[in-house]
Design a protein around this motif. Structure first.
Motif, short mmCIF file in Angstrom:
data_model
loop_
_atom_site.label_atom_id
_atom_site.label_comp_id
_atom_site.label_asym_id
_atom_site.label_seq_id
_atom_site.Cartn_x
_atom_site.Cartn_y
_atom_site.Cartn_z
N VAL A 168 0.89 -1.31 0.15
CA VAL A 168 -0.05 0.03 -0.11
C VAL A 168 0.79 1.42 0.00
O VAL A 168 0.47 2.21 -0.74
CB VAL A 168 -1.00 0.11 1.05
N TYR A 169 1.94 1.22 0.88
CA TYR A 169 2.82 2.40 0.74
C TYR A 169 3.32 2.69 -0.63
O TYR A 169 3.28 3.91 -1.25
CB TYR A 169 4.10 2.17 1.69
N ALA A 170 3.66 1.75 -1.52
CA ALA A 170 4.08 1.67 -2.77
C ALA A 170 2.99 2.32 -3.48
O ALA A 170 3.18 3.19 -4.48
CB ALA A 170 4.71 0.70 -3.46
N GLN A 171 1.92 1.77 -3.52
CA GLN A 171 0.85 2.26 -4.32
C GLN A 171 0.59 3.75 -3.98
O GLN A 171 -0.07 4.57 -5.04
CB GLN A 171 -0.70 1.21 -4.01
N LEU A 172 0.55 4.03 -2.94
CA LEU A 172 0.29 5.54 -2.53
C LEU A 172 1.53 6.48 -2.92
O LEU A 172 1.36 7.63 -3.01
CB LEU A 172 -0.20 5.72 -0.98
N MET A 190 -8.69 3.12 13.73
CA MET A 190 -9.48 2.01 14.09
C MET A 190 -9.86 2.16 15.42
O MET A 190 -10.66 0.95 15.90
CB MET A 190 -8.94 0.54 13.61
N CYS A 191 -9.14 2.72 16.40
CA CYS A 191 -9.51 2.72 17.85
C CYS A 191 -10.48 3.59 18.57
O CYS A 191 -10.55 3.75 19.42
CB CYS A 191 -8.18 2.92 18.55
N LEU A 252 -5.26 1.76 3.94
CA LEU A 252 -4.33 0.91 4.49
C LEU A 252 -5.08 -0.19 5.51
O LEU A 252 -4.78 -1.23 5.43
CB LEU A 252 -3.39 1.64 5.69
N ASN A 253 -6.00 0.22 6.27
CA ASN A 253 -6.81 -0.80 6.90
C ASN A 253 -7.59 -1.80 6.04
O ASN A 253 -7.66 -3.11 6.31
CB ASN A 253 -7.77 -0.02 8.18
N ALA A 254 -8.24 -1.25 5.06
CA ALA A 254 -9.24 -1.88 4.29
C ALA A 254 -8.45 -2.81 3.33
O ALA A 254 -8.93 -4.02 3.15
CB ALA A 254 -10.15 -1.16 3.37
N SER A 255 -7.09 -2.34 2.86
CA SER A 255 -6.47 -3.28 1.88
C SER A 255 -5.12 -4.06 2.77
O SER A 255 -5.15 -5.38 2.73
CB SER A 255 -5.62 -2.48 0.94
#
Length: 416
Positions: A168-172, A190-191, A252-255
């Motif tokens: 995800v870091y790379a996708q972003l 998420m908390c 990030l959380n969803a993926s």
């Protein structure tokens, strides 16, 4: 501006959102929810009550003022998911509005449909295949490089809990030195149900950061997701910043989180069934059906929450308007009338559609990417870790947790 200064840590840098979230998810309390799920499902497809309370967990205060219902089994779960927006996602806005913002996960049609079509462009088959061919293998192999010479590893700590997030870091298009802090803030979001102040702080700091990224890339020519959203239009108008920021907040959380949990479950299933692991090692065409079996057997989420917009009858039970409804998709995935011996991990069983990615209009937008990531991960591990097997010096791995499930560790040996 110095790149690292663009993103800020919590005011209390010692705050651990990972432990806070795992505790709320019952990761350290609920070791095996399946006998209880089967018991509840046998009582009937629609029941009054809170799912968390059925497992001895305290219901979140945010929902204490609304009636609660639970939905179990193939037919009831399918009807609830397909009967949108009567079973509405708006309740998620009530939960996450102050952390994620204007999320499409909290929208119903037609607003949800309008924005989903746009976001889906980032996950078109051509783009997903491109990521699977280049970006994912690069990330996976870089992580394996770190332990391939050791002859042993904890695959959760050293691999599954890391590689989807690095993807995800790379996708972003995030700078490498910002990824870890981005991840920390994302889990902080998420908390919201258990630590409101830290979740709101994470939302503000991540929102500030993402808005800077969008503005920086508005005139750029990159192929990353931030650039795509910065330049996207809906009906001839630019995608509103708050909608774009909200989508990026939850990506990030969803993926990453779901792929980490799904890959971990897959490896537990294979390593605790050496005959099936040997079959895949000999015939890699079996990997994809093993992925689907793992998602059915112990998917990343056991249930999703909806709220009724009007009085609705489901399976002979009238659920009043405004009720919170826990749709327990795990009981579709392990429905004994649908899957013989459903608690058994069996990559050779007849493949039927599961609900690990939900069903209906809110089905996971990134499910195809998740499958490709899991495929590349398993193939790379088998290619590079000969004779991969469980380490007998440690207890057998166990997938734990109430809703967001994963093994705490996965100790393995291999020929280095």
């Amino acid at each position: 501006m110095n790149a690292i200064a663009r993103i800020s840590d919590f005011d209390d840098p010692g705050f651990d959102p990972f432990k806070t979230f795992d505790t709320a998810a019952g990761l350290f309390e609920i070791m095996d929810p399946w006998p209880r799920f089967h018991e509840l499902a046998a009582r009937g497809p629609v029941q009054v009550g809170s799912l968390r309370e059925q497992f001895g967990l305290e219901e979140f205060a945010l929902w204490s003022d609304v009636p609660s219902y639970m939905v179990f089994g193939t037919e009831a779960v399918t009807k609830a998911y397909l009967k949108a927006p009567t079973f509405s996602n708006e309740i998620m806005m009530r939960v996450y509005a102050e952390s994620f913002g204007a999320s499409i996960n909290g929208m119903d049609a037609p607003e949800h449909t309008r924005y989903r079509r746009l976001f889906q462009q980032a996950f078109m088959p051509k783009q997903v295949l491109s990521w699977g061919s280049h970006l994912v293998p690069e990330v996976v192999n870089r992580l394996i490089d770190g332990f391939v010479g050791n002859g042993k590893a904890d695959l959760v700590r050293e691999f599954t809990s890391r590689y989807p997030f690095d993807v995800v870091y790379a996708q972003l298009g995030l700078p490498k030195d910002e990824g870890a802090l981005f991840h920390k803030l994302a889990v902080g979001l998420m908390c919201i149900m258990v630590d409101y102040p830290h979740a709101v702080e994470a939302s503000r700091k991540m929102g500030d950061y993402l808005l800077k990224l969008l503005n920086e890339r508005r005139q750029g020519h990159g192929d990353d997701i931030v650039t795509m959203l910065a330049q996207a239009e809906v009906g001839g108008e630019r995608l509103p910043d708050d909608i774009a920021v909200s989508f990026l907040r939850q990506l990030l959380n969803a993926s990453g989180d779901t792929t980490y949990r799904g890959t971990s479950a897959l490896l537990v299933g294979l390593l605790t069934n050496p005959d099936q692991l040997a079959a895949i090692r000999a015939d890699r065409s079996l990997v994809d059906q093993a992925i689907d079996e793992a998602l059915r057997w112990d998917g990343p989420l056991t249930a999703m929450t909806r709220q009724t917009l009007c009085d609705v009858e489901l399976m002979g039970v009238t659920i009043p308007a405004g009720a919170k409804v826990d749709v327990v998709q795990a009981t579709l995935n392990r429905d004994p009338s649908r899957y013989p011996d459903p608690d058994k991990f069996d990559i050779f069983r007849e493949q039927k559609r599961h609900a690990a990615f939900a069903l209906g209009p809110h089905v996971c937008i990134g499910q195809h990417l998740a499958r490709i990531e899991m495929n590349r991960a398993v193939n790379a591990l088998l290619d590079r870790l000969p004779n991969l097997r469980l380490d007998p010096d440690y207890p057998p791995p166990q997938i734990v947790g109430f809703n967001s499930r994963a093994p705490i560790e996965l100790r393995v040996l291999f020929d280095s």
